[in-house]
Scaffold this active site. Structure first.
Site, short mmCIF file in Angstrom:
data_model
loop_
_atom_site.label_atom_id
_atom_site.label_comp_id
_atom_site.label_asym_id
_atom_site.label_seq_id
_atom_site.Cartn_x
_atom_site.Cartn_y
_atom_site.Cartn_z
N ILE A 66 0.83 -1.20 0.00
CA ILE A 66 0.00 0.00 0.00
C ILE A 66 0.87 1.26 0.00
O ILE A 66 1.92 1.32 0.66
CB ILE A 66 -0.96 0.00 1.21
CG1 ILE A 66 -2.04 1.09 1.04
CG2 ILE A 66 -0.21 0.13 2.51
CD1 ILE A 66 -3.19 0.93 2.01
N GLY A 121 0.68 -5.20 1.56
CA GLY A 121 -0.55 -5.36 0.79
C GLY A 121 -0.40 -6.26 -0.42
O GLY A 121 -1.39 -6.84 -0.89
N ASP A 124 -1.42 -9.64 0.60
CA ASP A 124 -2.88 -9.73 0.57
C ASP A 124 -3.37 -10.03 -0.84
O ASP A 124 -4.28 -10.84 -1.04
CB ASP A 124 -3.50 -8.40 1.04
CG ASP A 124 -3.22 -8.08 2.50
OD1 ASP A 124 -3.88 -8.67 3.37
OD2 ASP A 124 -2.36 -7.22 2.75
N GLU A 144 3.04 -5.45 7.71
CA GLU A 144 2.15 -4.63 8.53
C GLU A 144 2.57 -4.59 10.00
O GLU A 144 2.44 -3.56 10.67
CB GLU A 144 0.71 -5.14 8.42
CG GLU A 144 0.03 -4.80 7.10
CD GLU A 144 0.30 -5.80 5.99
OE1 GLU A 144 -0.37 -5.74 4.95
OE2 GLU A 144 1.22 -6.66 6.17
N ASP A 152 -5.00 -6.30 7.23
CA ASP A 152 -6.47 -6.27 7.28
C ASP A 152 -7.16 -6.37 5.93
O ASP A 152 -8.34 -6.09 5.80
CB ASP A 152 -6.95 -5.00 7.99
CG ASP A 152 -6.45 -3.71 7.34
OD1 ASP A 152 -5.84 -3.79 6.26
OD2 ASP A 152 -6.67 -2.63 7.92
#
Length: 270
Positions: A66, A121, A124, A144, A152
């Site tokens: 991210i 991210g 993810d 993270e 998340d």
């Protein structure tokens, strides 16, 4: 297809090649990324000609995760009321989750080709893909934890089903970096390649092999696999019986059987 700010999208030989295209920013996931990926995978899902997706990153790295500038922007919009802040943050997290849910829920198989950084991210994202392939020197990390938060957007929910609970916990709690060879050993990636060129060539070859199969059979297989993630065996058997009661009437079955008998390569309609 449209022109995208964060992606380059091409469709050839029944394969949709979706490349994160911010190499100057290490393919960091900015605001455009999160909105465009939903639009792209909706297009893939609705386009019969696109039978398989290859997801890659332009340049030296797959993705650094991210965009921290985007995180800072989200933080700057918070006010003094804790309740309203919590509501706004929850809404934002669910919005980001929807981006990778679009990848997970795509009817077509999604193959990730990973070189260089695959951090935060990006883990993810690849967790939402069907298969993952990497260069031997790729670098994977659930980052993270090192910025003071729990992942998340899907890693903690999807990764245990890929590499097992214990290994996922070790990576999530420590934030340690593993290379492509270690990622292959623990089952995070299916196969490693010597360099980025060999990686993309190899993944495209696998994608072409899948694209030559019956689209009805491929999509049905993915749906059954996804369904079994959240259901019991007897539920899955009941579901596939109902599914195939319709799908076994497809012309693809007759085409495949005729090709097998005549030792010819089958040609399936989109």
């Amino acid at each position: 297809m449209s022109d995208y700010k964060a992606f380059r999208v091409e469709l050839a030989d029944k394969i949709a090649h979706v490349a994160i295209n911010r190499p100057e920013k290490v393919n960091a996931m900015n605001a455009d990324f999160w909105s465009e990926i939903i639009e792209i995978f909706r297009w893939v899902d609705a386009t019969d000609e696109a039978r398989v997706v290859v997801l890659s990153g332009a340049g030296k790295h797959f993705s650094s995760g991210i965009d921290l500038m985007m995180l800072a922007q989200v933080g700057s919009q918070l006010g003094k009321d804790v309740g309203r802040n919590a509501e706004a943050l929850r809404r934002k997290i669910l919005e980001l989750q929807a981006s990778f849910n679009a990848v997970d829920q795509c009817r077509k198989p999604v193959l990730a080709a990973i070189q260089g950084y695959c951090l935060g991210g990006a883990i993810d994202l690849i967790s939402a893909c069907d298969m993952r392939y990497a260069t031997g020197d790729a670098q994977f990390s659930i980052k993270e934890i090192d910025i003071g938060m729990a992942a998340d957007v899907g890693t903690l929910q999807r990764l245990p089903r890929i590499i097992g609970d214990g290994m996922m916990r070790e990576l999530a709690f420590t934030g340690q970096t593993i290379d492509g060879e270690e990622a292959r050993r623990i089952g995070l990636v299916n196969r490693t390649f010597s360099d980025a060129t060999a990686l993309l060539d190899g993944v495209m070859e696998i994608a072409r092999e899948i694209a030559a199969k019956s689209p009805i059979a491929v999509r049905g297989t993915k749906e059954m696999i996804r369904y079994m993630r959240d259901h019991r065996v007897d539920d899955g058997l009941e579901y596939v019986a109902t599914w195939n009661a319709a799908m076994l009437q497809s012309a693809d079955l007759r085409v495949a059987m005729a090709a097998h008998m005549s030792k010819q390569k089958p040609e399936f309609a989109d």
